[in-house]
Write a protein that holds these residues in place. Structure first.
Motif, mmCIF file in Angstrom:
data_model
loop_
_atom_site.group_PDB
_atom_site.id
_atom_site.type_symbol
_atom_site.label_atom_id
_atom_site.label_comp_id
_atom_site.label_asym_id
_atom_site.label_seq_id
_atom_site.Cartn_x
_atom_site.Cartn_y
_atom_site.Cartn_z
ATOM 1 N N ASP A 196 0.871 -1.185 0.000
ATOM 2 C CA ASP A 196 0.000 0.000 0.000
ATOM 3 C C ASP A 196 0.908 1.235 0.000
ATOM 4 N N ARG B 235 -2.264 -2.267 -3.577
ATOM 5 C CA ARG B 235 -3.574 -1.748 -3.203
ATOM 6 C C ARG B 235 -3.443 -0.289 -2.827
ATOM 7 N N GLU C 171 -2.902 7.340 -5.416
ATOM 8 C CA GLU C 171 -1.682 6.589 -5.079
ATOM 9 C C GLU C 171 -1.281 5.649 -6.218
ATOM 10 N N VAL D 157 -3.256 11.589 2.785
ATOM 11 C CA VAL D 157 -3.503 10.164 2.549
ATOM 12 C C VAL D 157 -4.764 9.933 1.721
HETATM 13 MG MG LIG Z 1 -4.871 4.702 2.138
#
Ligand SMILES: [Mg+2]
Ligand SMILES: Nc1ncnc2c1ncn2[C@@H]1O[C@H](COP(=O)(O)OP(=O)(O)OP(=O)(O)O)[C@@H](O)[C@H]1O
Ligand SMILES: Cc1ncsc1CCO
Length: 278
Positions: free
Chosen positions: A99, A125, A130, A152
């Protein structure tokens, strides 16, 4: 290639296998959501172990059936821990999940995420921003050089990350799960949209982080694509179910863990998903 029917069968089989085998999926993850990640892994039927130190990462890469690396809150020690874990997992051919939380913020995060290209994860993931930024950092199509990641949270739509997800999956030979209102899962040859969940999942922290940990658990017993799909379908089932019992974000988190724990193989495998053109 999987048909929709074989996907459902394999998802149900993965849910059952995890509950029978309780596979260990150790994690290097952020300090914000570490407890939620471990509890979600346990609710799905797996076994959790959270790691900070380099020698422990090596030992648990050996002991575990799979592994989870989430770069959410980096500490100086991770300059050693993360590469050692990834090298070891790569050498042992063990599936691991990445991640790339908050990619683009700070030099250590960029250094580690660049280096991880050498030890490709079975599953990547992340939220849409991202995934686009990781494809950019790894010089793959669909990525952008400048990250749109704000803290985030995602500022891009899942469909905007589609090409980046496909090119990342083709590069790793594994799968990519892009999370959002509707999730996209691909192994570079086929893609599936997964529906369900709850908008409350955006109002608590750690649904994405813990989804990565749960996908790592399923990676111990299934292919990267099925593991990514199974984790995502489980989250979409549990999120929708939890919303019916929650009075707000606090009780939602508890209801979510209850729903994940109580979900049957059928509940998860019969969630709504549709094939997408690749
Ligand atoms: Mg996240
Ligand atoms: N609006 C929404 N409706 C339904 N499900 C959602 C919604 N937003 C997120 N989800 C679900 O929440 C889970 C986490 O996705 P999200 O994109 O919020 O991850 P994230 O931003 O990385 O989270 P975090 O970093 O807080 O852990 C996924 O299972 C996704 O399907
Ligand atoms: C809020 C937060 N900050 C760093 S990691 C994290 C958890 C969600 O990604």
């Amino acid at each position: 290639m999987y048909t929709m029917e074989t996907m459902r069968q394999e998802i149900a089989a993965a849910v059952e296998k995890v509950r029978a085998l309780k596979p260990l999926a150790p994690s290097i993850t952020n300090t914000v959501t570490v407890n939620f990640v471990a509890n979600a892994q346990l609710a799905a039927g797996g076994t959790a172990a959270m790691i900070y130190l380099p020698d422990e990462a090596e030992a648990l890469a050996e002991a575990g059936s799979s592994f989870y690396i989430n770069v959410g809150t980096l500490l100086p020690i991770y300059r050693e821990t993360v590469p050692l874990a990834a090298q070891k997992l790569h050498a042992l051919h063990k599936p691991w999940v990445l991640d790339p939380v908050a990619i683009g913020i700070g030099s250590l995060r960029t250094e580690l995420l660049s280096l991880l290209k050498n030890y490709p994860p079975a599953v990547i993931r992340g939220n849409a921003s991202e995934i686009i930024a990781l494809a950019g950092l790894w010089n793959l199509s669909g990525g952008t050089e400048t990250s749109n990641v704000h803290g985030v949270d995602s500022t891009d739509t899942v469909q905007a990350a589609r090409l980046a997800a496909i090119s990342l999956a083709r590069f790793t030979g594994g799968a990519v799960a892009v999370s959002g209102t509707v999730d996209l899962i691909t192994d570079g040859r086929q893609a599936v949209c997964s529906y369900g969940g709850s908008s409350l999942m955006e109002s608590i922290t750690g649904c994405g982080c813990s989804l990565g940990g749960v996908i790592a658990v399923y990676s111990a017993v299934a292919s990267p694509f099925i593991a990514a799909l199974c984790g995502t379908a489980a989250y979409n089932f549990a999120g929708r179910e939890a919303e019916r019992h929650a009075a707000g974000t606090g009780s939602f988190q508890l209801a979510f863990l209850d729903a994940l724990y109580n979900a049957s193989p059928k509940d998860i495998s019969l969630t709504q998903f549709t094939p997408e053109e690749v």
